[in-house]
Write a protein that holds these residues in place. Structure first.
Motif, PDB file in Angstrom:
ATOM      1  N   ILE A 172       1.037  -1.163   0.102  1.00 37.37           N
ATOM      2  CA  ILE A 172      -0.056   0.041  -0.120  1.00 37.37           C
ATOM      3  C   ILE A 172       0.849   1.275  -0.017  1.00 37.37           C
ATOM      4  O   ILE A 172       0.533   2.331  -0.597  1.00 37.37           O
ATOM      5  N   ARG A 173       1.922   1.235   0.809  1.00 42.94           N
ATOM      6  CA  ARG A 173       2.818   2.222   1.101  1.00 42.94           C
ATOM      7  C   ARG A 173       3.612   2.649  -0.373  1.00 42.94           C
ATOM      8  O   ARG A 173       3.640   3.860  -1.086  1.00 42.94           O
ATOM      9  N   GLU A 174       3.896   1.741  -1.113  1.00 41.08           N
ATOM     10  CA  GLU A 174       5.058   1.614  -2.009  1.00 41.08           C
ATOM     11  C   GLU A 174       4.018   1.788  -3.542  1.00 41.08           C
ATOM     12  O   GLU A 174       4.607   2.250  -4.492  1.00 41.08           O
ATOM     13  N   GLU A 175       3.015   1.017  -3.713  1.00 42.76           N
ATOM     14  CA  GLU A 175       2.530   1.065  -4.972  1.00 42.76           C
ATOM     15  C   GLU A 175       1.175   1.867  -5.213  1.00 42.76           C
ATOM     16  O   GLU A 175       0.536   1.837  -6.196  1.00 42.76           O
ATOM     17  N   LEU A 176       0.683   2.464  -3.960  1.00 45.62           N
ATOM     18  CA  LEU A 176      -0.678   3.071  -4.133  1.00 45.62           C
ATOM     19  C   LEU A 176      -0.352   4.530  -3.862  1.00 45.62           C
ATOM     20  O   LEU A 176       0.286   4.952  -2.835  1.00 45.62           O
ATOM     21  N   GLY A 177      -0.656   5.522  -4.943  1.00 41.84           N
ATOM     22  CA  GLY A 177      -0.491   6.798  -4.697  1.00 41.84           C
ATOM     23  C   GLY A 177      -1.565   7.621  -4.117  1.00 41.84           C
ATOM     24  O   GLY A 177      -2.839   7.082  -4.011  1.00 41.84           O
ATOM     25  N   ASP A 178      -1.259   8.840  -3.781  1.00 47.86           N
ATOM     26  CA  ASP A 178      -2.382   9.429  -3.004  1.00 47.86           C
ATOM     27  C   ASP A 178      -3.336   9.838  -4.167  1.00 47.86           C
ATOM     28  O   ASP A 178      -3.216  10.127  -5.389  1.00 47.86           O
ATOM     29  N   GLY A 179      -4.663   9.774  -3.622  1.00 47.93           N
ATOM     30  CA  GLY A 179      -5.799   9.943  -4.792  1.00 47.93           C
ATOM     31  C   GLY A 179      -6.208   8.742  -5.440  1.00 47.93           C
ATOM     32  O   GLY A 179      -7.171   8.665  -6.119  1.00 47.93           O
ATOM     33  N   GLN A 180      -5.269   7.775  -5.470  1.00 47.21           N
ATOM     34  CA  GLN A 180      -5.784   6.465  -6.053  1.00 47.21           C
ATOM     35  C   GLN A 180      -6.277   5.346  -5.211  1.00 47.21           C
ATOM     36  O   GLN A 180      -6.437   5.582  -4.055  1.00 47.21           O
ATOM     37  N   THR A 181      -7.071   4.365  -5.897  1.00 47.01           N
ATOM     38  CA  THR A 181      -8.010   3.211  -5.274  1.00 47.01           C
ATOM     39  C   THR A 181      -7.234   1.930  -5.416  1.00 47.01           C
ATOM     40  O   THR A 181      -6.765   1.685  -6.693  1.00 47.01           O
ATOM     41  N   GLY A 182      -6.872   1.295  -4.320  1.00 50.03           N
ATOM     42  CA  GLY A 182      -6.358   0.035  -4.454  1.00 50.03           C
ATOM     43  C   GLY A 182      -7.334  -1.036  -3.883  1.00 50.03           C
ATOM     44  O   GLY A 182      -8.222  -0.819  -3.279  1.00 50.03           O
ATOM     45  N   ALA A 183      -7.117  -2.300  -4.497  1.00 50.13           N
ATOM     46  CA  ALA A 183      -8.221  -3.203  -4.085  1.00 50.13           C
ATOM     47  C   ALA A 183      -7.556  -4.759  -3.781  1.00 50.13           C
ATOM     48  O   ALA A 183      -6.414  -4.878  -4.318  1.00 50.13           O
TER      49      ALA A 183
END
Ligand SMILES: C[S@@+](CC[C@H](N)C(=O)[O-])C[C@H]1O[C@@H](n2cnc3c(N)ncnc32)[C@H](O)[C@@H]1O
Length: 252
Positions: A95-106
């Motif tokens: 989550i820290r390295e692969e998800l940018g601010d404003g993005q949605t991860g699942a």
């Protein structure tokens, strides 16, 4: 703010996906896959197929390897806690390295995220540690319990009666705790000896390998044991769930 979706994907049939889950998959920028190793490759493949079908380009897939769990120790709860913490660390890094601010991860979670699954506890642990912040939502899924009762065309509940959801380990330790029990995570056919119960058993529910057996435990128990051992040897893994229902005295 980063946003996380914990999406229940159903118990193996791609058509178990709800419309809410389909929309959630389409909303994700990054899918996190925690790979359990080659044996469970089929389970990863279903997730990849669902992403390919319902994901909206451009999306990314970020993978991490699931930490090994010590299955030899008798200290089951401690081993699960330890494994969960190491898994939380792997997910936190994703989550820290692969998800940018404003993005949605699942995270695509097998069955329903609220039934014997560690993802929600892991997400809470990551937030508690405070190294990364995000909002998250949970999308319910069709659990293997719902798949089991539907495939057997039976009701989970009897009129006004409780149902006990438990694990094979606890069933073996505690014996019958209710007239209706749903048993999951059972590697040892712990239904043996429950001779005044009827069993509705299902393995690989919702998949082309699905096996269903039902009948009095005393009559079908051995057959389930044989089918289970044979299927497990053939595929390298098995997931099975069953409903034990006490036979009314009049029918015994
Ligand atoms: C870690 S739990 C996950 C449960 C999942 N969250 C659910 O809602 O079904 C794994 C257990 O779920 C059950 N299970 C999951 N998928 C199944 C399937 N397709 N067929 C039979 N049992 C299944 C088995 O009892 C398995 O040991």
């Amino acid at each position: 703010m980063k946003r996380l979706l914990v999406i229940g994907i159903g118990a193996g049939d791609p058509d178990h996906l709800t419309l809410q889950a389909v929309k959630a998959i389409a909303a994700a920028d990054v899918f996190f896959i925690v790979d359990k190793g080659e044996v469970k490759q089929d389970l990863v493949q279903l997730r990849l197929d669902l992403i390919a079908e319902h994901g909206r380009e451009p999306y990314r897939i970020a993978e991490a390897r699931d930490p090994e769990r010590d299955r030899t120790t008798p200290a089951y709860a401690a081993a699960v806690d330890d494994w969960r913490s190491r898994r939380a660390l792997a997910c936190e890094t994703l989550i820290r390295e692969e998800l940018g601010d404003g993005q949605t991860g699942a995270f695509l979670v097998w069955g329903d995220p609220g039934v014997y699954d560690s993802t929600l506890a892991i997400v809470e642990e990551i937030l508690r540690r405070g190294n990364v912040t995000f909002d998250y939502e949970v999308v319910p899924g069709i659990s293997s319990v719902a798949a089991l009762t539907a495939r057997h065309r039976t009701s989970l509940t009897q009129v006004g009666r409780p149902v006990h959801l438990t694990t094979g380990r606890r069933l073996a330790e505690r014996g019958a705790t209710a007239d209706d029990m749903v048993v999951m995570l059972d590697a040892h056919c712990s239904f043996a000896g429950f001779d005044d119960f009827h069993i509705h058993w299902g393995a690989y529910l919702g998949t082309p390998d699905e096996i269903l057996v039902s009948g009095p435990v005393a009559e079908v128990g051995d057959r389930i044991r044989e089918l289970r051992a044979e299927a497990r040897a053939r595929k390298g893994w098995i997931m099975d769930t069953y409903l034990l229902r006490r036979t009314p005295p009049a029918d015994r």
